[in-house]
Design a protein around this motif. Structure first.
Motif, PDB file in Angstrom:
ATOM      1  N   VAL A  48      36.096  29.379  25.000  1.00  0.00           N
ATOM      2  CA  VAL A  48      37.324  28.938  25.673  1.00  0.00           C
ATOM      3  C   VAL A  48      37.412  29.572  27.057  1.00  0.00           C
ATOM      4  O   VAL A  48      37.759  28.903  28.049  1.00  0.00           O
ATOM      5  N   ARG A  49      37.085  30.848  27.136  1.00  0.00           N
ATOM      6  CA  ARG A  49      37.109  31.511  28.451  1.00  0.00           C
ATOM      7  C   ARG A  49      36.074  30.891  29.386  1.00  0.00           C
ATOM      8  O   ARG A  49      36.324  30.729  30.587  1.00  0.00           O
ATOM      9  N   ARG A  50      34.924  30.512  28.847  1.00  0.00           N
ATOM     10  CA  ARG A  50      33.903  29.860  29.672  1.00  0.00           C
ATOM     11  C   ARG A  50      34.395  28.507  30.180  1.00  0.00           C
ATOM     12  O   ARG A  50      34.147  28.126  31.336  1.00  0.00           O
ATOM     13  N   ALA A  51      35.073  27.765  29.315  1.00  0.00           N
ATOM     14  CA  ALA A  51      35.581  26.456  29.737  1.00  0.00           C
ATOM     15  C   ALA A  51      36.585  26.595  30.870  1.00  0.00           C
ATOM     16  O   ALA A  51      36.562  25.823  31.837  1.00  0.00           O
ATOM     17  N   VAL A  52      37.462  27.568  30.761  1.00  0.00           N
ATOM     18  CA  VAL A  52      38.451  27.774  31.827  1.00  0.00           C
ATOM     19  C   VAL A  52      37.769  28.222  33.110  1.00  0.00           C
ATOM     20  O   VAL A  52      38.126  27.780  34.211  1.00  0.00           O
ATOM     21  N   LEU A  53      36.789  29.090  32.984  1.00  0.00           N
ATOM     22  CA  LEU A  53      36.060  29.537  34.179  1.00  0.00           C
ATOM     23  C   LEU A  53      35.403  28.363  34.898  1.00  0.00           C
ATOM     24  O   LEU A  53      35.353  28.326  36.137  1.00  0.00           O
ATOM     25  N   SER A  54      34.885  27.425  34.141  1.00  0.00           N
ATOM     26  CA  SER A  54      34.149  26.316  34.759  1.00  0.00           C
ATOM     27  C   SER A  54      35.061  25.360  35.517  1.00  0.00           C
ATOM     28  O   SER A  54      34.591  24.621  36.387  1.00  0.00           O
ATOM     29  N   CYS A  55      36.368  25.327  35.190  1.00  0.00           N
ATOM     30  CA  CYS A  55      37.232  24.327  35.823  1.00  0.00           C
ATOM     31  C   CYS A  55      38.384  24.913  36.622  1.00  0.00           C
ATOM     32  O   CYS A  55      39.112  24.151  37.279  1.00  0.00           O
ATOM     33  N   ILE A  56      38.591  26.223  36.606  1.00  0.00           N
ATOM     34  CA  ILE A  56      39.712  26.797  37.334  1.00  0.00           C
ATOM     35  C   ILE A  56      39.477  26.700  38.839  1.00  0.00           C
ATOM     36  O   ILE A  56      38.354  26.867  39.328  1.00  0.00           O
ATOM     37  N   ALA A  57      40.533  26.369  39.556  1.00  0.00           N
ATOM     38  CA  ALA A  57      40.443  26.268  41.024  1.00  0.00           C
ATOM     39  C   ALA A  57      40.584  27.659  41.642  1.00  0.00           C
ATOM     40  O   ALA A  57      41.364  28.482  41.167  1.00  0.00           O
ATOM     41  N   MET A  58      39.815  27.893  42.696  1.00  0.00           N
ATOM     42  CA  MET A  58      39.828  29.199  43.350  1.00  0.00           C
ATOM     43  C   MET A  58      41.018  29.290  44.311  1.00  0.00           C
ATOM     44  O   MET A  58      41.258  28.383  45.111  1.00  0.00           O
ATOM     45  N   SER A  59      41.735  30.385  44.200  1.00  0.00           N
ATOM     46  CA  SER A  59      42.862  30.674  45.096  1.00  0.00           C
ATOM     47  C   SER A  59      43.044  32.185  45.117  1.00  0.00           C
ATOM     48  O   SER A  59      42.448  32.901  44.297  1.00  0.00           O
ATOM     49  N   PRO A  60      43.859  32.700  46.029  1.00  0.00           N
ATOM     50  CA  PRO A  60      44.042  34.162  46.066  1.00  0.00           C
ATOM     51  C   PRO A  60      44.564  34.756  44.762  1.00  0.00           C
ATOM     52  O   PRO A  60      44.273  35.904  44.453  1.00  0.00           O
ATOM     53  N   CYS A  61      45.308  33.969  43.974  1.00  0.00           N
ATOM     54  CA  CYS A  61      45.840  34.537  42.730  1.00  0.00           C
ATOM     55  C   CYS A  61      44.861  34.408  41.565  1.00  0.00           C
ATOM     56  O   CYS A  61      44.903  35.194  40.615  1.00  0.00           O
ATOM     57  N   THR A  62      43.955  33.419  41.609  1.00  0.00           N
ATOM     58  CA  THR A  62      42.989  33.252  40.513  1.00  0.00           C
ATOM     59  C   THR A  62      41.711  34.045  40.728  1.00  0.00           C
ATOM     60  O   THR A  62      41.003  34.344  39.762  1.00  0.00           O
ATOM     61  N   LEU A  63      41.408  34.398  41.983  1.00  0.00           N
ATOM     62  CA  LEU A  63      40.154  35.119  42.253  1.00  0.00           C
ATOM     63  C   LEU A  63      40.060  36.450  41.503  1.00  0.00           C
ATOM     64  O   LEU A  63      39.010  36.745  40.914  1.00  0.00           O
ATOM     65  N   PRO A  64      41.093  37.296  41.474  1.00  0.00           N
ATOM     66  CA  PRO A  64      40.966  38.555  40.711  1.00  0.00           C
ATOM     67  C   PRO A  64      40.690  38.328  39.224  1.00  0.00           C
ATOM     68  O   PRO A  64      39.971  39.121  38.603  1.00  0.00           O
ATOM     69  N   LYS A  65      41.238  37.241  38.649  1.00  0.00           N
ATOM     70  CA  LYS A  65      40.995  36.963  37.236  1.00  0.00           C
ATOM     71  C   LYS A  65      39.545  36.571  36.993  1.00  0.00           C
ATOM     72  O   LYS A  65      38.939  36.966  35.990  1.00  0.00           O
ATOM     73  N   VAL A  66      38.991  35.801  37.914  1.00  0.00           N
ATOM     74  CA  VAL A  66      37.584  35.413  37.786  1.00  0.00           C
ATOM     75  C   VAL A  66      36.681  36.633  37.964  1.00  0.00           C
ATOM     76  O   VAL A  66      35.686  36.806  37.247  1.00  0.00           O
ATOM     77  N   LEU A  67      37.022  37.488  38.913  1.00  0.00           N
ATOM     78  CA  LEU A  67      36.239  38.705  39.113  1.00  0.00           C
ATOM     79  C   LEU A  67      36.265  39.592  37.870  1.00  0.00           C
ATOM     80  O   LEU A  67      35.261  40.226  37.528  1.00  0.00           O
ATOM     81  N   LYS A  68      37.386  39.618  37.201  1.00  0.00           N
ATOM     82  CA  LYS A  68      37.487  40.442  35.996  1.00  0.00           C
ATOM     83  C   LYS A  68      36.575  39.927  34.893  1.00  0.00           C
ATOM     84  O   LYS A  68      36.100  40.698  34.049  1.00  0.00           O
ATOM     85  N   ARG A  69      36.303  38.628  34.880  1.00  0.00           N
ATOM     86  CA  ARG A  69      35.415  38.073  33.850  1.00  0.00           C
ATOM     87  C   ARG A  69      33.963  38.486  34.054  1.00  0.00           C
ATOM     88  O   ARG A  69      33.146  38.296  33.157  1.00  0.00           O
ATOM     89  N   THR A  70      33.616  39.024  35.212  1.00  0.00           N
ATOM     90  CA  THR A  70      32.264  39.561  35.385  1.00  0.00           C
ATOM     91  C   THR A  70      32.062  40.834  34.567  1.00  0.00           C
ATOM     92  O   THR A  70      30.933  41.312  34.456  1.00  0.00           O
ATOM     93  N   ARG A  71      33.153  41.339  33.993  1.00  0.00           N
ATOM     94  CA  ARG A  71      33.061  42.503  33.094  1.00  0.00           C
ATOM     95  C   ARG A  71      33.416  42.099  31.662  1.00  0.00           C
ATOM     96  O   ARG A  71      33.790  42.951  30.856  1.00  0.00           O
TER      97      ARG A  71
END
Length: 1018
Positions: free
Chosen positions: A209-232
């Motif tokens: 489920v987290r992978r699916a959201v990562l694949s379709c979430i739009a990049m913005s200043p508020c979503t970027l920190p969440k995507v960066l956190k998924r690298t951990r």
């Protein structure tokens, strides 16, 4: 609708199941049939009727997937094609505008299908919910980029999918998340879709489920920190996709320097090879492409002064993917001598030069020829380095207040460090070149204007060029002597009064000599020879006096030019000398004994510096003392007490250095070092035979003294675990972990303290502590059964501490179930690196079960009884008959005294499991010599209820920590997804390709049978 029309829809669904059919032709034919009909409602009902057959199938069957694809294509085929540029430029008539307004409204069939799906999304069947979300996702995805839908429909889809992203089944959540891809509004800070996405990324337990959201979430200043956190993220696939998304959607300029550095540090050192490969093959090339391949620009965006090693690793990764010719073309700004001009030196250029040289040097013999094109000979480079280091200025306190000057010197200091590192790439096999490099290094170490931060690095490079320890000691000792006692010119002022008096005396003596000589001539002329003899003696005395005055004048004038050695004891000088001494002791072989030169340095430099007022000097002196004691057991005995005192009394940084030294000594020599030290001190105090005879019984007292010393060390380490200073707490925990892992100490109490420290919320931010203890527990318990027994002994004390923790204690927040699961996993017999082959041997879990039963019998009404009863079913018990009998007896006693229903059921279940295990063992032993019954399997399959019941009663849960507890069937079904909970395949012989195809054909789902069956019934 006629029968012919019914057949057309039915045939379309039947043919759509087969992948080789052309779905475009099916769509066109069915579309034309639809357009000819006047009553569309019957077509809608018929279409949905056949669609329901596919929607009740949850498994991802190819036939069902083909039908879903066909339905989405057919439904979106009614939309008008997207406009071209020519159509937009061409002026429209009024009739065309009216037609366009009519077509902008949603098509009746598409609206009907959406309404049907939205009404069905709350169905009780998870298969229907899954297919609803999947079809909505396909419908929205098949629409044109500029497609529009009604606002009400948009809101209804939005609300429905927001509900479904919280569904119990992961596959439903995945499709719902994908369906909302085109509903995002990145410019709206309160967009519900993006907020739901961010909530899923943070809290969803399913990795797919987290992978699916990562694949379709739009990049913005508020979503970027969440995507960066998924690298951990804990899952490798999620981390991998996070790096891919960052490479494809995020520009390097959108990241801060800290974010770039953290991304590279984590990605380059990730435990997964796949994640590292994505970083190297996707993220770094994307960054380089956006920077036009400019390495200097890339380094500038990484702030190399503060993350030099990360920048080096990054450059070397990029170099690995470049051909040799391109590497040489991208050389730094080198002149004809293969040197970067001093005026062009910058932090980025010098680091790139170093990375390139080290990468080529790492190729071995293949890179020697290339290295000659990017680096000069050793002698030329030594002169270049000497000239640059000598030009680095030393700032006064007033100049340090000027930030611009301080920044300039810091940049020069960084450049100097990188230039010194480049010495390791030089070819120093030639004697002349090596001597020149050694001379430059020695001179730079002896120069007072050399920065203290460069002393350690210069000493390290000097020692690498000297292979012999004896020569290393002599060279460093000479440099230390020159630094601490430099040759100086005596600048004693000349006394002008004394010089004037000497000149007057000399003039008087000269006058008297002249008068005496005149009188002598007169006496000789008068032939007064007796008087002449007296005058001659007086003249000789006056001349001697004159010569003496001359010597005094000459001596006083030459005294100003005299050279002397003066000892310097300022903190800067002492620190430089101690740094060189510490580096020497580190580079020396551990087998090298303490030489007289080292002993002289210890007595004249190290030990006096321990009492120095300057903290940095004291700290480096403690480091030198601790390193030196590792080379000599006698020296360790002598100074162990001093190190222990420093570890408790001085400043934090110095205490840490002393604590590390104590731990290293105990790791190397063991706690017997303390007993030998105590024995040596006691023996030195005995002075006579009578005294020895009187003190003969005191051997036990000596042993007790040694034990007291060891106990005091453990008490000190235990107290440091509760220190408010996190650094001291970390060092104490790491030291105890090392001592326990190497077998120097074996203490269940200490292990319990470490477990409690690991779970304590106070240490939540101590990443290093958590990481160290997490690795230690796994390695320690898997190493041997003896270690598992220590863990088993610590089980009850740990649980008691947590259960009795007051409400104000941080330990009251700890999840006791999690602690129990960890300790059970650590003591599992199958977790050992070398598990015992004898399954009937009494294992650690047997003892643990007996301990828990005894604890429950002491107080059957205690709150922890339910926890112990639940834990018993997770244990791996041995097959020994005696142990099982004893345990069964204890459990039967517990069943009689325990009143809690939950505990009672758990204990009865455990009793039945033990009884079933005994019956199975008896059956196996009785049928060991019987022939194999082929019909046994058939009998078992005839009554599936009995076999299932038997399997259910006999199964045992497996613990959690590492893929531990086996979930129930209900939990398994609720958490299944495409990439999750896949059972491990057994090692079987691979069938042939033809057999595979035949097997797949048999297992394919065919919806035609269901459709035909329904038609025949009707």
């Amino acid at each position: 609708m006629t029968a012919d029309n019914e057949i057309e829809i039915k045939e379309a669904f039947q043919r759509a199941q087969k992948g080789h059919n052309n779905k475009a032709k099916l769509v066109v034919s069915l579309n034309s049939r639809y357009n000819k009909l006047e009553d569309k409602a019957l077509f809608h009902d018929e279409f949905v009727h056949y669609l329901k057959y596919a929607m009740i199938v949850y498994k991802r069957e190819p036939t069902v997937e083909n039908v879903m694809e066909f339905v989405a294509t057919f439904a979106t085929s009614f939309q008008s094609p997207p406009k071209t540029e020519d159509d937009e430029e061409r002026p429209q008539t009024e009739e065309e505008e009216e037609e366009e307004d009519d077509t902008e409204d949603d098509h009746p069939f598409l609206s009907f299908l959406f309404n049907f799906l939205l009404e069905s999304h709350k169905a009780s069947s998870h298969a229907v919910r899954f297919r609803v979300c999947q079809l909505i996702n396909k419908l929205l995805g098949s629409m044109a980029e500029n497609a529009q839908i009604d606002d009400d429909l948009f809101d209804r889809i939005h609300q429905a999918m927001l509900v479904r992203v919280t569904d119990k089944f992961p596959n439903v959540r995945i499709q719902a998340a994908l369906a909302m891809t085109r509903l995002q509004q990145p410019k709206d800070p309160d967009c519900p879709t993006i907020n739901a996405y961010m909530l899923i990324l943070e809290n969803d337990t399913n990795a797919e489920v987290r992978r699916a959201v990562l694949s379709c979430i739009a990049m913005s200043p508020c979503t970027l920190p969440k995507v960066l956190k998924r690298t951990r993220d804990i899952k490798e696939n999620v981390r991998k996709l996070a790096y891919q998304v960052l490479a494809d959607k995020v520009h390097i300029k959108a990241l801060t320097i800290a974010q770039r550095v953290v991304l590279l540090q984590q990605g380059l050192h990730d435990t997964s090879e796949a994640v590292r490969e994505v970083l190297c093959s996707r993220l770094l090339p994307a960054w380089m492409q956006r920077l036009d391949g400019n390495f200097t620009e890339l380094l500038h965006r990484l702030d190399v002064e503060n993350c030099a090693q990360t920048a080096l690793d990054t450059l070397k990764v990029i170099f690995r993917g470049m051909p040799t010719e391109e590497l040489l073309q991208n050389r730094a700004q080198l002149d004809n001598r293969n040197l970067v001009p001093v005026d062009s030196l910058s932090c980025e250029i010098v680091l790139y030069w170093r990375a390139l040289c080290e990468f080529i040097k790492g190729k071995g013999d293949d890179g020697d020829e290339m290295l000659e094109q990017v680096l000069p000979d050793a002698a030329t480079y030594a002169d270049y380095l000497y000239g640059y280091l000598k030009a680095v200025p030393l700032l006064s306190e007033e100049q340090r207040a000027d930030f611009n000057q301080l920044e300039l010197v810091m940049n020069k200091e960084f450049i100097s460090q990188q230039l010194i590192h480049l010495i390791g790439c030089l070819d120093t096999n030639e004697e002349g070149s090596r001597k020149r490099v050694l001379a430059v290094l020695q001179e730079m170490l002896a120069l007072p204007q050399t920065l203290s931060s460069l002393v350690s690095l210069l000493t390290e490079k000097l020692l690498t060029l000297l292979p012999d320890d004896h020569r290393r000691i002599q060279t460093v000792a000479e440099i230390i002597s020159d630094v601490r006692e430099p040759i100086m010119e005596a600048s004693k002022p000349v006394d002008q009064n004394m010089t004037r008096r000497q000149q007057v005396q000399l003039a008087e003596v000269k006058v008297r000599i002249l008068e005496a000589k005149q009188t002598l001539e007169d006496c000789i002329a008068a032939q007064d020879f007796s008087r002449a003899a007296e005058l001659k003696d007086s003249i000789t005395e006056l001349e001697n006096h004159r010569n003496q005055i001359h010597q005094e004048i000459t001596a006083s004038s030459q005294q100003a030019d005299k050279e002397i050695r003066a000892e310097k004891s300022d903190p800067e000088t002492l620190l430089r000398c101690l740094i060189m001494c510490a580096e020497l002791l580190k580079q020396m072989s551990i087998k090298t004994r303490i030489s007289p030169t080292i002993s002289a340095l210890m007595s004249s430099l190290v030990l006096p510096s321990i009492a120095n007022a300057h903290p940095a000097v004291r700290n480096m002196a403690v480091v030198c003392l601790g390193t030196c004691t590792l080379h000599s057991k006698e020296l360790a005995k002598t100074h162990m007490v001093l190190l222990l005192q420093i570890a408790q009394l001085d400043e934090v940084k110095i205490r840490i250095s002393a604590l590390r030294s104590v731990i290293d000594l105990l790791l190397l020599f063991g706690f017997q070092l303390l007993s030998e030290s105590a024995a040596t001190q006691a023996a030195s105090q005995s002075q006579s035979l009578e005294r020895q005879e009187e003190d003969a019984p005191s051997a036990e007292e000596k042993g007790d003294a040694a034990e007291d010393t060891a106990q005091s060390i453990l008490v000190m380490l235990s107290e440091l675990l509760d220190s408010e200073v996190s650094d001291l707490r970390i060092e104490a925990a790491e030291g105890l972990a090392k001592l326990m892992y190497t077998g120097r100490i074996s203490s269940a109490k200490m292990l319990s303290r470490l477990v409690l420290l690991w779970y304590n919320p106070v240490t939540e931010d101590d990443t290093r502590l958590r990481h160290c203890l997490g690795v230690f527990f796994q390695l320690y318990a898997r190493e041997s059964r003896v270690h598992q027994e220590v863990v088993e002994e610590s089980f009850l004390p740990t649980i008691r501490t947590l259960m009795n923790a007051p409400a104000t204690s941080p330990l009251a927040e700890v999840d006791i179930n999690n602690v129990v699961e960890l300790l059970v996993e650590l003591t599992r017999p199958s977790a050992l690196i070398k598990p015992s082959a004898n399954t009937e041997e009494v294992c650690v879990h047997d003892y643990l079960a007996v301990r828990m039963c005894g604890e429950m019998l002491q107080d059957p009404t205690a709150p922890e009884v339910r926890l112990y009863a639940k834990t018993l079913s997770n244990l791996e018990l041995s097959r020994g008959e005696t142990v099982r009998k004893d345990l069964q007896t204890l459990l039967q006693q517990l069943v009689q005294v325990v009143k809690d229903r939950v505990c009672h059921r758990a204990l009865e279940k455990m009793v039945h499991q033990l009884a079933d295990a005994r019956e199975q063992a008896e059956l196996l032993s009785g049928s060991a010599l019987q022939p194999l019954d082929v019909n046994a399997d058939e009998a078992a399959t005839d009554d599936p209820c009995k076999s299932a019941k038997r399997a259910k009663r006999g199964q045992r849960k497996v613990g959690t920590a590492k893929g531990g507890r086996r979930p129930s069937r209900r939990a398994e079904s609720s958490e299944e997804s495409d990439g999750e909970n896949v059972p491990e395949s057994l090692s079987v012989v691979r069938p042939s390709r033809r057999a595979k195809i035949a097997a797949l054909e048999k297992t394919k789902l065919d919806l035609n049978t269901l459709i035909n069956q329904e038609a025949s019934v009707s």
